[in-house]
Enzyme design. Structure first.
Site, PDB file in Angstrom:
ATOM      1  N   ASN A   1      26.796  28.504  86.513  1.00 28.28           N
ATOM      2  CA  ASN A   1      27.231  27.566  87.540  1.00 28.28           C
ATOM      3  C   ASN A   1      27.724  26.320  86.797  1.00 28.28           C
ATOM      4  O   ASN A   1      26.933  25.529  86.325  1.00 28.28           O
ATOM      5  CB  ASN A   1      26.038  27.229  88.461  1.00 28.28           C
TER       6      ASN A   1
ATOM      7  N   LYS B   1      29.152  23.751  87.828  1.00 27.11           N
ATOM      8  CA  LYS B   1      29.087  22.494  88.587  1.00 27.11           C
ATOM      9  C   LYS B   1      30.401  21.721  88.429  1.00 27.11           C
ATOM     10  O   LYS B   1      31.445  22.340  88.274  1.00 27.11           O
ATOM     11  CB  LYS B   1      27.864  21.686  88.161  1.00 27.11           C
TER      12      LYS B   1
ATOM     13  N   HIS C   1      23.463  25.414  97.447  1.00 29.34           N
ATOM     14  CA  HIS C   1      22.869  24.843  96.232  1.00 29.34           C
ATOM     15  C   HIS C   1      22.190  23.519  96.597  1.00 29.34           C
ATOM     16  O   HIS C   1      22.664  22.790  97.470  1.00 29.34           O
ATOM     17  CB  HIS C   1      23.956  24.620  95.177  1.00 29.34           C
TER      18      HIS C   1
ATOM     19  N   GLU D   1      22.217  20.758  95.261  1.00 35.09           N
ATOM     20  CA  GLU D   1      23.096  19.584  95.161  1.00 35.09           C
ATOM     21  C   GLU D   1      23.981  19.474  96.402  1.00 35.09           C
ATOM     22  O   GLU D   1      24.294  18.377  96.857  1.00 35.09           O
ATOM     23  CB  GLU D   1      23.917  19.657  93.857  1.00 35.09           C
TER      24      GLU D   1
ATOM     25  N   GLU E   1      15.663  28.157  93.021  1.00 33.78           N
ATOM     26  CA  GLU E   1      15.874  27.051  92.094  1.00 33.78           C
ATOM     27  C   GLU E   1      15.025  25.846  92.504  1.00 33.78           C
ATOM     28  O   GLU E   1      15.451  25.049  93.358  1.00 33.78           O
ATOM     29  CB  GLU E   1      17.352  26.636  92.102  1.00 33.78           C
TER      30      GLU E   1
ATOM     31  N   GLY F   1      18.427  20.889  85.723  1.00 38.35           N
ATOM     32  CA  GLY F   1      19.042  19.889  84.847  1.00 38.35           C
ATOM     33  C   GLY F   1      18.061  18.913  84.227  1.00 38.35           C
ATOM     34  O   GLY F   1      18.448  17.900  83.661  1.00 38.35           O
TER      35      GLY F   1
ATOM     36  N   SER G   1      17.082  24.960  84.378  1.00 38.04           N
ATOM     37  CA  SER G   1      16.898  24.820  82.927  1.00 38.04           C
ATOM     38  C   SER G   1      16.678  26.147  82.196  1.00 38.04           C
ATOM     39  O   SER G   1      15.901  26.212  81.250  1.00 38.04           O
ATOM     40  CB  SER G   1      15.757  23.832  82.623  1.00 38.04           C
TER      41      SER G   1
HETATM   42  P1  PGA Z   1      20.497  23.921  85.106  1.00 37.92           P
HETATM   43  O1  PGA Z   1      21.133  24.127  86.578  1.00 37.92           O
HETATM   44  O2  PGA Z   1      20.501  25.263  84.430  1.00 37.92           O
HETATM   45  O3  PGA Z   1      21.415  22.933  84.431  1.00 37.92           O
HETATM   46  O4  PGA Z   1      19.120  23.399  85.301  1.00 37.92           O
HETATM   47  C1  PGA Z   1      20.873  25.278  87.332  1.00 37.92           C
HETATM   48  C2  PGA Z   1      21.554  25.205  88.673  1.00 37.92           C
HETATM   49  O5  PGA Z   1      21.528  24.140  89.316  1.00 37.92           O
HETATM   50  O6  PGA Z   1      22.132  26.202  89.143  1.00 37.92           O
END
Ligand code: PGA
Length: 250
Positions: A9, A11, A94, A96, A166, A172, A212
């Site tokens: 992903n 982003k 997601h 976000e 998640e 992140g 992560s």
């Molecule tokens: P990350 O993000 O691997 O940077 O923690 C995962 C995600 O939000 O899909």
């Protein structure tokens, strides 16, 4: 048997020129064909992904879409647009999108139904905040999300989808949920799908962990019975790391 599935992903990262470079670098890698690999790129990079990945086994998709096919929805992309470039997936719900852009379960449910109606595989995200985890409300939160997001989704469709667990506090932040905690929640989600549909369907749905995930922890996570894959942000932005994630069994 559920085929393992590792999806990057990206982003809001990679301009078209940077995306071109990364997609070509990923394309050069030798990837385990027993593992499904895919990238979900920014809307402006989708055509490039479609062109560069054509003829490879690497799938691709969008990070979001609106549920309508076309019309006055400034700034949105539609399932027909994703179909036109032969996208495979679309990430929906997601955290976000939920937290920063205010998407609610009712909207996400419409998007899930629309994705299925257009032959796109939804990667439906769910997960709790740190506050909810500390109050031991992670199951309650995920149950309310999944139940609402899958409203009116029929059994024959649900088995084709991907659910990504998640936990928001692990996204992140460098803080990964322990493999045991991730497994416990993925098992919980599988049982929930069995309750909403049937056990057979639940056995077919692929459930990813996200938050992560990196080459150093992917093996331990993927060894768990109910973790069928990973949705990966940061570590998917480097071709070497992405290849190492896909090739975790080698
Ligand atoms: P990350 O993000 O691997 O940077 O923690 C995962 C995600 O939000 O899909």
């Amino acid at each position: 048997m559920r085929k393992p599935v590792i999806v990057g992903n990206w982003k809001m990262n990679k301009t078209p020129s940077q995306a071109k470079e990364l997609l070509n670098a990923i394309k050069e890698k030798e990837l385990d064909s027993e593992v499904e690999a895919g990238v979900c790129v920014p809307a402006i990079d989708l055509t490039l992904a479609s062109e560069i990945l054509e003829g490879t086994n690497i799938k691709f998709g969008g990070q979001n879409m609106y549920f309508e096919e076309e019309g006055a929805f400034t700034g949105e992309i539609s399932p027909l647009m994703l179909n036109d470039i032969k996208a495979n997936y679309v990430i929906l719900g997601h955290s976000e999108r939920r937290d920063i852009f205010g998407e609610c379960d009712k909207l996400i449910n419409k998007k899930v139904l629309s994705a299925f109606a257009h032959d796109l595989t939804p990667i439906l995200c769910c997960g709790e905040s740190l506050e909810e985890r500390e109050a031991n409300k992670q199951e309650e939160k995920v149950k309310s999300q999944i139940t609402a997001d899958l409203k009116d989704v029929s059994e024959d469709l649900v088995e084709k989808m991907i659910i990504a667990y998640e936990p928001i506090w692990a996204i992140g932040t460098g803080k990964t949920a322990s493999a045991d905690d991730a497994e416990a929640m993925c098992a919980y989600i599988r049982n929930l799908v069995a309750d909403l549909y049937t056990k057979e369907t639940a056995e077919k749905v692929r459930i990813q962990y996200g938050g992560s995930v990196k080459p150093a922890n992917v093996k331990e996570l993927m060894a768990k019975e109910n973790i069928d894959g990973a949705l990966v942000g940061g570590a998917s932005l480097k071709a070497d790391d992405f290849a190492a994630l896909v090739n975790h069994r080698k």
